[in-house]
Design a protein around this motif. Structure first.
Motif, PDB file in Angstrom:
ATOM      1  N   ARG A  10       0.851  -1.185   0.000  1.00  0.00           N
ATOM      2  CA  ARG A  10       0.000   0.000   0.000  1.00  0.00           C
ATOM      3  C   ARG A  10       0.881   1.228   0.000  1.00  0.00           C
ATOM      4  O   ARG A  10       1.957   1.223   0.596  1.00  0.00           O
ATOM      5  CB  ARG A  10      -0.877   0.028   1.256  1.00  0.00           C
ATOM      6  CG  ARG A  10      -1.855  -1.111   1.316  1.00  0.00           C
ATOM      7  CD  ARG A  10      -2.557  -1.156   2.642  1.00  0.00           C
ATOM      8  NE  ARG A  10      -1.585  -1.612   3.645  1.00  0.00           N
ATOM      9  CZ  ARG A  10      -1.596  -1.261   4.916  1.00  0.00           C
ATOM     10  NH1 ARG A  10      -2.531  -0.472   5.379  1.00  0.00           N
ATOM     11  NH2 ARG A  10      -0.686  -1.699   5.751  1.00  0.00           N
ATOM     12  N   ARG A  12       1.317   4.911   1.333  1.00  0.00           N
ATOM     13  CA  ARG A  12       0.803   5.735   2.427  1.00  0.00           C
ATOM     14  C   ARG A  12       1.628   7.002   2.558  1.00  0.00           C
ATOM     15  O   ARG A  12       2.816   7.010   2.250  1.00  0.00           O
ATOM     16  CB  ARG A  12       0.897   4.972   3.763  1.00  0.00           C
ATOM     17  CG  ARG A  12       0.030   3.739   3.808  1.00  0.00           C
ATOM     18  CD  ARG A  12      -1.410   4.158   3.987  1.00  0.00           C
ATOM     19  NE  ARG A  12      -2.257   3.004   4.158  1.00  0.00           N
ATOM     20  CZ  ARG A  12      -3.202   2.658   3.305  1.00  0.00           C
ATOM     21  NH1 ARG A  12      -3.408   3.360   2.229  1.00  0.00           N
ATOM     22  NH2 ARG A  12      -3.959   1.614   3.523  1.00  0.00           N
ATOM     23  N   ARG A  13       0.995   8.061   3.044  1.00  0.00           N
ATOM     24  CA  ARG A  13       1.714   9.281   3.378  1.00  0.00           C
ATOM     25  C   ARG A  13       2.120   9.176   4.840  1.00  0.00           C
ATOM     26  O   ARG A  13       1.283   8.900   5.697  1.00  0.00           O
ATOM     27  CB  ARG A  13       0.851  10.509   3.155  1.00  0.00           C
ATOM     28  CG  ARG A  13       0.607  10.769   1.689  1.00  0.00           C
ATOM     29  CD  ARG A  13      -0.145  12.037   1.482  1.00  0.00           C
ATOM     30  NE  ARG A  13      -1.499  11.845   2.005  1.00  0.00           N
ATOM     31  CZ  ARG A  13      -2.405  12.803   2.127  1.00  0.00           C
ATOM     32  NH1 ARG A  13      -2.111  14.018   1.765  1.00  0.00           N
ATOM     33  NH2 ARG A  13      -3.590  12.546   2.598  1.00  0.00           N
ATOM     34  N   ILE A  14       3.407   9.370   5.106  1.00  0.00           N
ATOM     35  CA  ILE A  14       3.899   9.333   6.482  1.00  0.00           C
ATOM     36  C   ILE A  14       4.873  10.483   6.689  1.00  0.00           C
ATOM     37  O   ILE A  14       5.411  11.038   5.739  1.00  0.00           O
ATOM     38  CB  ILE A  14       4.590   7.988   6.828  1.00  0.00           C
ATOM     39  CG1 ILE A  14       5.852   7.798   5.985  1.00  0.00           C
ATOM     40  CG2 ILE A  14       3.645   6.816   6.680  1.00  0.00           C
ATOM     41  CD1 ILE A  14       6.741   6.694   6.507  1.00  0.00           C
ATOM     42  N   ALA A  22       6.004   9.923   0.908  1.00  0.00           N
ATOM     43  CA  ALA A  22       5.285   8.717   0.487  1.00  0.00           C
ATOM     44  C   ALA A  22       6.050   7.484   0.957  1.00  0.00           C
ATOM     45  O   ALA A  22       7.279   7.456   0.921  1.00  0.00           O
ATOM     46  CB  ALA A  22       5.155   8.682  -1.031  1.00  0.00           C
ATOM     47  N   ASN A  32       9.524  -1.191   4.675  1.00  0.00           N
ATOM     48  CA  ASN A  32       8.903   0.075   4.287  1.00  0.00           C
ATOM     49  C   ASN A  32       9.874   0.787   3.363  1.00  0.00           C
ATOM     50  O   ASN A  32      11.047   0.925   3.692  1.00  0.00           O
ATOM     51  CB  ASN A  32       8.624   0.964   5.502  1.00  0.00           C
ATOM     52  CG  ASN A  32       7.574   0.383   6.408  1.00  0.00           C
ATOM     53  OD1 ASN A  32       6.630  -0.242   5.957  1.00  0.00           O
ATOM     54  ND2 ASN A  32       7.745   0.588   7.693  1.00  0.00           N
TER      55      ASN A  32
END
Length: 65
Positions: A10, A12-14, A22, A32
């Motif tokens: 997936r 995700r914005r972190i 991203a 990650n």
């Protein structure tokens, strides 16, 4: 549109070391991948995997069309 039989990751914005960025979060791997834009054609990525002594840095470049 491309699809796989099941979702493997997936996007995700972190927040990573300050700025919002991203990250690709893998479903079945303890990895990650965090990416930041360098310019309109390149991103810098950092792979963070559980158990790694140091992160793995990589660069992705857009192929000309």
């Amino acid at each position: 549109q491309l699809r796989t039989g099941r979702g493997a990751a997936r996007l995700r914005r972190i927040q990573h070391r300050g700025p919002l960025t991203a990250a690709m979060v893998y479903e079945y791997l303890p990895i990650n991948d965090v990416c930041r834009k360098l310019d309109d054609n390149r991103v810098l990525g950092v792979m963070d995997m559980k158990g790694m002594a140091h992160p793995f840095f990589f660069q992705l470049q857009r192929e000309p069309v």
